[in-house]
Scaffold this active site. Sequence first.
Site, PDB file in Angstrom:
ATOM      1  N   HIS A  51      20.506  18.416  -3.360  1.00 54.54           N
ATOM      2  CA  HIS A  51      19.797  18.932  -2.194  1.00 54.54           C
ATOM      3  C   HIS A  51      20.109  20.411  -1.989  1.00 54.54           C
ATOM      4  O   HIS A  51      21.217  20.779  -1.596  1.00 54.54           O
ATOM      5  CB  HIS A  51      20.228  18.116  -0.969  1.00 54.54           C
ATOM      6  CG  HIS A  51      19.550  18.480   0.297  1.00 54.54           C
ATOM      7  ND1 HIS A  51      20.242  18.907   1.420  1.00 54.54           N
ATOM      8  CD2 HIS A  51      18.240  18.466   0.646  1.00 54.54           C
ATOM      9  CE1 HIS A  51      19.389  19.132   2.398  1.00 54.54           C
ATOM     10  NE2 HIS A  51      18.166  18.875   1.951  1.00 54.54           N
ATOM     11  N   HIS A  93      14.921  27.604   2.526  1.00 49.22           N
ATOM     12  CA  HIS A  93      14.626  26.438   3.367  1.00 49.22           C
ATOM     13  C   HIS A  93      13.879  26.796   4.641  1.00 49.22           C
ATOM     14  O   HIS A  93      12.855  26.184   4.963  1.00 49.22           O
ATOM     15  CB  HIS A  93      15.914  25.699   3.729  1.00 49.22           C
ATOM     16  CG  HIS A  93      15.677  24.493   4.584  1.00 49.22           C
ATOM     17  ND1 HIS A  93      15.718  24.535   5.967  1.00 49.22           N
ATOM     18  CD2 HIS A  93      15.356  23.217   4.267  1.00 49.22           C
ATOM     19  CE1 HIS A  93      15.451  23.333   6.447  1.00 49.22           C
ATOM     20  NE2 HIS A  93      15.231  22.514   5.442  1.00 49.22           N
TER      21      HIS A  93
END
Length: 371
Positions: A51, A93
Amino acid sequence: MHGSIPSGLIYFVFLLLLIGGSSRPLYPLPSRRNDRNRRPLQTFRPFNIAHRGSNGEIPEETTAAYLRAIEEGADFIESDILASKDGALICFHDVYLDDTTDISEHKEFSDRKRTYRVQEQNITGHFVVDFTLEELKSLRVNQRFSFRDQQYNGKYSIITFEEFISIALDAHRTVGIYPEIKNPVFINQHVKWADGKKFEDKFVETLEKYRYKGSYLSKQWLRQPVFIQSFAPTSLLYISKLTELPKIFLIDDMTMPTQDTNQSYWEITSDRYLDYIKDFVVGIGPWKDTIVTVSNNYLQATTDLVARAHARNLQVHTYTFRNENKYLHFNFSQDPYNEFDYWINKMGVDGLFTDFTGSLHQYQEWTSPAN
Protein backbone atom coordinates in the site's frame (compact mmCIF):
# COMPACT_ATOMS: atom_id res chain seq x y z
CA MET A 1 24.03 -11.02 15.71
CA HIS A 2 26.98 -11.01 13.30
CA GLY A 3 27.32 -12.58 9.86
CA SER A 4 27.41 -11.80 6.16
CA ILE A 5 25.27 -8.98 4.80
CA PRO A 6 22.42 -10.18 2.55
CA SER A 7 22.97 -9.26 -1.09
CA GLY A 8 19.42 -7.89 -1.33
CA LEU A 9 20.17 -5.37 1.41
CA ILE A 10 23.36 -4.26 -0.34
CA TYR A 11 21.35 -3.70 -3.55
CA PHE A 12 18.70 -1.71 -1.72
CA VAL A 13 21.20 0.53 0.11
CA PHE A 14 23.10 1.11 -3.15
CA LEU A 15 19.95 2.25 -4.94
CA LEU A 16 19.01 4.56 -2.07
CA LEU A 17 22.39 6.22 -2.32
CA LEU A 18 21.86 6.68 -6.04
CA ILE A 19 18.34 8.07 -6.00
CA GLY A 20 18.61 10.53 -3.12
CA GLY A 21 16.66 13.59 -4.10
CA SER A 22 17.23 13.20 -7.81
CA SER A 23 14.26 13.70 -10.10
CA ARG A 24 16.03 12.07 -13.05
CA PRO A 25 14.61 8.64 -13.96
CA LEU A 26 16.99 5.99 -12.67
CA TYR A 27 15.75 3.00 -14.61
CA PRO A 28 16.61 1.67 -18.08
CA LEU A 29 13.96 1.29 -20.73
CA PRO A 30 11.88 -1.86 -20.26
CA SER A 31 12.97 -3.09 -23.71
CA ARG A 32 16.45 -3.59 -22.27
CA ARG A 33 15.29 -6.04 -19.61
CA ASN A 34 15.79 -9.79 -19.74
CA ASP A 35 12.51 -11.39 -18.64
CA ARG A 36 13.45 -15.00 -19.23
CA ASN A 37 14.96 -15.72 -15.84
CA ARG A 38 12.68 -13.65 -13.64
CA ARG A 39 10.76 -15.52 -10.94
CA PRO A 40 7.04 -15.48 -11.79
CA LEU A 41 4.27 -13.95 -9.72
CA GLN A 42 2.94 -16.30 -7.06
CA THR A 43 -0.77 -17.06 -7.49
CA PHE A 44 -1.33 -19.80 -4.89
CA ARG A 45 -1.96 -17.56 -1.87
CA PRO A 46 -3.57 -14.15 -1.24
CA PHE A 47 -1.75 -11.25 -2.87
CA ASN A 48 0.57 -9.11 -0.74
CA ILE A 49 -0.20 -5.58 -1.96
CA ALA A 50 2.29 -2.91 -0.85
CA HIS A 51 0.00 0.00 0.00
CA ARG A 52 1.79 3.11 -1.35
CA GLY A 53 4.97 1.05 -1.07
CA SER A 54 6.36 0.00 2.28
CA ASN A 55 5.06 3.26 3.68
CA GLY A 56 5.07 2.08 7.28
CA GLU A 57 8.84 2.49 7.08
CA ILE A 58 9.55 5.05 4.32
CA PRO A 59 7.47 8.04 3.10
CA GLU A 60 4.64 6.87 0.86
CA GLU A 61 4.69 6.61 -2.93
CA THR A 62 8.42 7.26 -3.23
CA THR A 63 10.98 5.24 -5.13
CA ALA A 64 12.57 4.16 -1.86
CA ALA A 65 9.25 2.94 -0.43
CA TYR A 66 8.60 0.83 -3.52
CA LEU A 67 12.12 -0.60 -3.61
CA ARG A 68 11.81 -1.56 0.06
CA ALA A 69 8.46 -3.25 -0.60
CA ILE A 70 9.91 -5.28 -3.46
CA GLU A 71 12.85 -6.38 -1.33
CA GLU A 72 10.43 -7.36 1.42
CA GLY A 73 8.41 -9.63 -0.86
CA ALA A 74 5.46 -7.63 -2.25
CA ASP A 75 3.47 -9.30 -5.01
CA PHE A 76 2.12 -5.91 -6.14
CA ILE A 77 3.17 -2.34 -5.48
CA GLU A 78 0.22 0.03 -5.18
CA SER A 79 -0.04 3.69 -6.10
CA ASP A 80 -2.53 6.53 -6.43
CA ILE A 81 -2.35 8.26 -9.79
CA LEU A 82 -3.12 11.98 -10.12
CA ALA A 83 -2.26 14.59 -12.75
CA SER A 84 -0.20 17.78 -12.66
CA LYS A 85 -1.21 21.12 -14.12
CA ASP A 86 0.57 20.26 -17.35
CA GLY A 87 -1.01 16.83 -17.61
CA ALA A 88 1.78 14.60 -16.30
CA LEU A 89 0.57 11.56 -14.38
CA ILE A 90 2.13 11.34 -10.93
CA CYS A 91 2.08 9.03 -7.92
CA PHE A 92 0.55 10.86 -4.98
CA HIS A 93 -2.32 10.09 -2.63
CA ASP A 94 -3.89 13.44 -1.74
CA VAL A 95 -5.07 15.98 -4.29
CA TYR A 96 -3.38 18.58 -2.06
CA LEU A 97 0.31 18.66 -1.13
CA ASP A 98 0.25 20.03 2.39
CA ASP A 99 0.18 16.88 4.54
CA THR A 100 3.03 14.87 3.01
CA THR A 101 5.46 17.30 1.35
CA ASP A 102 7.66 20.23 2.35
CA ILE A 103 5.48 22.69 0.39
CA SER A 104 5.31 25.01 3.42
CA GLU A 105 9.07 25.59 3.13
CA HIS A 106 8.79 26.74 -0.48
CA LYS A 107 8.00 30.43 -0.19
CA GLU A 108 7.92 30.74 -3.97
CA PHE A 109 4.65 28.79 -3.87
CA SER A 110 3.00 30.71 -1.04
CA ASP A 111 0.50 32.32 -3.43
CA ARG A 112 -0.72 28.97 -4.78
CA LYS A 113 -3.06 28.12 -1.91
CA ARG A 114 -6.63 27.56 -3.11
CA THR A 115 -9.97 26.27 -1.88
CA TYR A 116 -11.58 23.58 -4.03
CA ARG A 117 -14.63 21.40 -3.72
CA VAL A 118 -13.48 17.77 -3.43
CA GLN A 119 -16.00 14.98 -2.89
CA GLU A 120 -18.60 17.32 -1.43
CA GLN A 121 -16.10 19.02 0.90
CA ASN A 122 -14.37 22.39 0.71
CA ILE A 123 -10.63 21.84 1.11
CA THR A 124 -8.00 24.57 1.33
CA GLY A 125 -4.40 23.87 0.44
CA HIS A 126 -1.84 23.59 -2.32
CA PHE A 127 -3.28 21.31 -5.00
CA VAL A 128 -1.35 19.12 -7.43
CA VAL A 129 -3.45 20.43 -10.33
CA ASP A 130 -1.98 23.93 -9.81
CA PHE A 131 1.65 22.81 -10.19
CA THR A 132 3.64 21.67 -13.21
CA LEU A 133 5.60 18.45 -13.05
CA GLU A 134 8.84 20.41 -12.80
CA GLU A 135 7.49 22.30 -9.79
CA LEU A 136 6.22 19.12 -8.15
CA LYS A 137 9.63 17.53 -8.63
CA SER A 138 11.20 20.36 -6.62
CA LEU A 139 9.25 19.24 -3.53
CA ARG A 140 10.29 16.49 -1.12
CA VAL A 141 8.00 13.92 0.49
CA ASN A 142 7.55 13.47 4.25
CA GLN A 143 6.18 10.65 6.37
CA ARG A 144 2.42 11.06 6.80
CA PHE A 145 2.24 9.91 10.43
CA SER A 146 4.29 11.46 13.25
CA PHE A 147 4.50 8.13 15.11
CA ARG A 148 6.44 6.54 12.24
CA ASP A 149 10.13 6.85 11.37
CA GLN A 150 10.93 10.45 10.43
CA GLN A 151 14.54 9.98 9.31
CA TYR A 152 13.63 9.82 5.60
CA ASN A 153 11.70 13.09 5.53
CA GLY A 154 12.88 15.44 2.81
CA LYS A 155 15.00 12.84 1.01
CA TYR A 156 12.78 11.73 -1.88
CA SER A 157 10.85 13.41 -4.64
CA ILE A 158 7.40 12.81 -6.08
CA ILE A 159 7.62 10.27 -8.91
CA THR A 160 5.70 9.91 -12.15
CA PHE A 161 3.45 7.03 -13.15
CA GLU A 162 6.08 5.99 -15.71
CA GLU A 163 8.84 5.97 -13.08
CA PHE A 164 6.60 3.83 -10.85
CA ILE A 165 6.06 1.35 -13.70
CA SER A 166 9.80 1.18 -14.35
CA ILE A 167 10.46 0.24 -10.72
CA ALA A 168 8.27 -2.83 -11.13
CA LEU A 169 9.55 -3.76 -14.58
CA ASP A 170 13.17 -3.53 -13.49
CA ALA A 171 12.74 -5.70 -10.40
CA HIS A 172 14.73 -8.93 -10.16
CA ARG A 173 11.48 -10.92 -10.17
CA THR A 174 7.98 -10.39 -11.54
CA VAL A 175 6.30 -7.64 -9.53
CA GLY A 176 2.80 -6.47 -10.34
CA ILE A 177 1.50 -2.91 -10.22
CA TYR A 178 -1.78 -1.80 -8.69
CA PRO A 179 -2.47 1.81 -9.76
CA GLU A 180 -5.57 3.70 -8.68
CA ILE A 181 -7.40 6.21 -10.85
CA LYS A 182 -7.51 8.75 -8.04
CA ASN A 183 -10.25 11.38 -7.79
CA PRO A 184 -11.07 11.26 -11.52
CA VAL A 185 -13.97 13.71 -11.20
CA PHE A 186 -11.68 16.35 -9.68
CA ILE A 187 -8.81 15.70 -12.10
CA ASN A 188 -11.00 15.85 -15.20
CA GLN A 189 -12.51 19.09 -13.91
CA HIS A 190 -9.17 20.86 -13.42
CA VAL A 191 -6.72 19.29 -15.90
CA LYS A 192 -7.24 19.50 -19.66
CA TRP A 193 -5.15 17.71 -22.26
CA ALA A 194 -4.46 19.27 -25.66
CA ASP A 195 -5.80 16.27 -27.55
CA GLY A 196 -9.15 16.50 -25.73
CA LYS A 197 -8.70 13.18 -23.99
CA LYS A 198 -9.66 12.42 -20.39
CA PHE A 199 -7.64 11.39 -17.36
CA GLU A 200 -8.78 7.79 -17.88
CA ASP A 201 -7.54 7.82 -21.50
CA LYS A 202 -4.09 9.01 -20.44
CA PHE A 203 -3.99 6.42 -17.67
CA VAL A 204 -4.66 3.55 -20.07
CA GLU A 205 -2.32 4.97 -22.73
CA THR A 206 0.50 4.88 -20.20
CA LEU A 207 -0.15 1.23 -19.38
CA GLU A 208 -0.27 0.36 -23.07
CA LYS A 209 2.98 2.22 -23.71
CA TYR A 210 4.69 -0.19 -21.32
CA ARG A 211 2.96 -3.23 -22.84
CA TYR A 212 0.51 -3.98 -20.05
CA LYS A 213 -2.26 -6.04 -21.60
CA GLY A 214 -4.31 -9.19 -21.25
CA SER A 215 -7.09 -10.49 -19.06
CA TYR A 216 -6.54 -11.81 -15.55
CA LEU A 217 -4.13 -14.80 -15.45
CA SER A 218 -3.54 -14.71 -19.21
CA LYS A 219 0.04 -15.27 -20.37
CA GLN A 220 0.36 -11.58 -21.20
CA TRP A 221 -0.99 -10.56 -17.80
CA LEU A 222 1.26 -12.95 -15.88
CA ARG A 223 4.27 -11.49 -17.67
CA GLN A 224 3.37 -7.98 -16.47
CA PRO A 225 0.63 -8.23 -13.82
CA VAL A 226 -1.60 -5.26 -13.07
CA PHE A 227 -4.87 -4.48 -11.35
CA ILE A 228 -6.58 -1.15 -12.10
CA GLN A 229 -8.48 0.18 -9.11
CA SER A 230 -10.91 3.02 -8.48
CA PHE A 231 -13.63 4.20 -6.11
CA ALA A 232 -15.41 5.69 -9.13
CA PRO A 233 -17.60 3.15 -10.94
CA THR A 234 -18.05 5.33 -14.05
CA SER A 235 -14.27 5.45 -14.51
CA LEU A 236 -14.03 1.68 -14.28
CA LEU A 237 -16.88 1.28 -16.75
CA TYR A 238 -15.22 3.75 -19.15
CA ILE A 239 -11.86 2.02 -18.87
CA SER A 240 -13.42 -1.40 -19.40
CA LYS A 241 -14.15 -0.25 -22.97
CA LEU A 242 -10.48 0.63 -23.48
CA THR A 243 -8.69 -2.38 -22.01
CA GLU A 244 -9.33 -5.92 -20.82
CA LEU A 245 -6.86 -5.54 -17.96
CA PRO A 246 -8.46 -6.63 -14.65
CA LYS A 247 -10.17 -3.97 -12.56
CA ILE A 248 -11.04 -3.72 -8.88
CA PHE A 249 -13.94 -1.62 -7.58
CA LEU A 250 -12.90 0.03 -4.32
CA ILE A 251 -15.55 0.44 -1.63
CA ASP A 252 -15.28 3.19 0.97
CA ASP A 253 -16.62 3.55 4.49
CA MET A 254 -20.34 2.95 5.05
CA THR A 255 -20.90 6.70 5.41
CA MET A 256 -19.21 7.64 2.11
CA PRO A 257 -21.19 7.72 -1.15
CA THR A 258 -19.43 7.06 -4.45
CA GLN A 259 -17.67 10.21 -5.65
CA ASP A 260 -19.08 10.15 -9.17
CA THR A 261 -22.53 8.54 -8.91
CA ASN A 262 -23.45 9.46 -5.31
CA GLN A 263 -24.51 5.90 -4.52
CA SER A 264 -24.61 4.65 -0.92
CA TYR A 265 -22.50 1.85 0.50
CA TRP A 266 -25.62 -0.26 0.83
CA GLU A 267 -26.50 0.16 -2.82
CA ILE A 268 -23.06 -0.70 -4.19
CA THR A 269 -22.77 -3.81 -1.98
CA SER A 270 -26.26 -5.11 -2.80
CA ASP A 271 -26.74 -8.35 -4.74
CA ARG A 272 -28.19 -6.39 -7.62
CA TYR A 273 -25.15 -4.12 -7.89
CA LEU A 274 -22.65 -6.96 -7.52
CA ASP A 275 -24.45 -8.72 -10.36
CA TYR A 276 -24.02 -5.55 -12.41
CA ILE A 277 -20.33 -4.83 -11.76
CA LYS A 278 -19.16 -8.43 -12.14
CA ASP A 279 -19.35 -7.92 -15.89
CA PHE A 280 -16.55 -5.35 -15.93
CA VAL A 281 -14.48 -5.90 -12.75
CA VAL A 282 -12.72 -8.98 -11.38
CA GLY A 283 -13.09 -7.99 -7.76
CA ILE A 284 -13.93 -5.51 -5.04
CA GLY A 285 -11.70 -3.67 -2.59
CA PRO A 286 -13.61 -2.90 0.61
CA TRP A 287 -12.33 -1.39 3.83
CA LYS A 288 -12.00 -4.29 6.26
CA ASP A 289 -14.07 -2.62 8.99
CA THR A 290 -17.07 -2.73 6.68
CA ILE A 291 -16.69 -6.47 6.12
CA VAL A 292 -16.64 -7.12 9.85
CA THR A 293 -18.20 -4.33 11.87
CA VAL A 294 -16.35 -2.87 14.85
CA SER A 295 -17.46 -1.41 18.19
CA ASN A 296 -15.17 -0.14 20.97
CA ASN A 297 -12.22 -1.53 19.00
CA TYR A 298 -13.64 -5.07 19.06
CA LEU A 299 -14.78 -6.99 15.99
CA GLN A 300 -18.53 -7.52 16.02
CA ALA A 301 -20.85 -8.97 13.40
CA THR A 302 -19.38 -10.56 10.28
CA THR A 303 -21.18 -9.57 7.09
CA ASP A 304 -21.66 -11.89 4.14
CA LEU A 305 -19.98 -9.53 1.65
CA VAL A 306 -16.99 -11.82 1.02
CA ALA A 307 -19.24 -14.83 0.48
CA ARG A 308 -21.56 -12.92 -1.86
CA ALA A 309 -18.60 -11.61 -3.86
CA HIS A 310 -17.04 -15.06 -4.15
CA ALA A 311 -20.39 -16.50 -5.24
CA ARG A 312 -20.13 -14.17 -8.24
CA ASN A 313 -16.49 -15.09 -8.91
CA LEU A 314 -15.34 -11.69 -7.64
CA GLN A 315 -12.10 -11.44 -5.69
CA VAL A 316 -11.94 -9.50 -2.43
CA HIS A 317 -8.84 -7.37 -1.79
CA THR A 318 -9.29 -5.59 1.54
CA TYR A 319 -7.52 -2.59 3.08
CA THR A 320 -5.56 -1.43 5.08
CA PHE A 321 -3.34 -3.58 7.31
CA ARG A 322 -1.08 -1.65 9.68
CA ASN A 323 1.16 -3.02 12.43
CA GLU A 324 0.74 -0.27 15.00
CA ASN A 325 -1.35 -1.11 18.07
CA LYS A 326 -3.70 1.79 17.41
CA TYR A 327 -4.85 0.04 14.23
CA LEU A 328 -5.10 -3.48 15.65
CA HIS A 329 -8.46 -4.43 17.14
CA PHE A 330 -8.32 -5.85 20.65
CA ASN A 331 -9.33 -9.29 19.36
CA PHE A 332 -5.86 -9.66 17.86
CA SER A 333 -3.90 -9.18 21.12
CA GLN A 334 -1.71 -6.51 19.52
CA ASP A 335 -0.33 -9.11 17.12
CA PRO A 336 -0.43 -8.39 13.35
CA TYR A 337 0.03 -12.12 12.62
CA ASN A 338 -3.25 -12.84 14.43
CA GLU A 339 -4.94 -10.28 12.20
CA PHE A 340 -3.45 -11.79 9.04
CA ASP A 341 -4.56 -15.26 10.17
CA TYR A 342 -8.12 -14.05 10.75
CA TRP A 343 -8.52 -12.37 7.38
CA ILE A 344 -6.76 -15.02 5.30
CA ASN A 345 -7.95 -18.21 6.97
CA LYS A 346 -11.31 -17.27 8.48
CA MET A 347 -12.59 -14.55 6.14
CA GLY A 348 -10.92 -15.96 3.03
CA VAL A 349 -9.89 -12.71 1.34
CA ASP A 350 -7.84 -12.85 -1.85
CA GLY A 351 -5.54 -9.87 -1.35
CA LEU A 352 -4.39 -7.60 1.48
CA PHE A 353 -3.29 -3.96 1.18
CA THR A 354 -0.63 -3.43 3.83
CA ASP A 355 1.67 -0.62 4.98
CA PHE A 356 4.14 -3.26 6.23
CA THR A 357 4.88 -5.57 3.33
CA GLY A 358 7.62 -7.43 5.15
CA SER A 359 5.37 -8.49 8.02
CA LEU A 360 2.74 -9.96 5.72
CA HIS A 361 5.39 -11.68 3.60
CA GLN A 362 7.04 -13.25 6.63
CA TYR A 363 3.68 -14.47 7.92
CA GLN A 364 2.81 -16.02 4.55
CA GLU A 365 6.23 -17.64 4.19
CA TRP A 366 5.79 -19.09 7.67
CA THR A 367 2.29 -20.43 7.09
CA SER A 368 2.24 -21.16 3.33
CA PRO A 369 5.79 -21.02 1.98
CA ALA A 370 6.50 -20.63 -1.71
CA ASN A 371 8.74 -23.72 -1.75
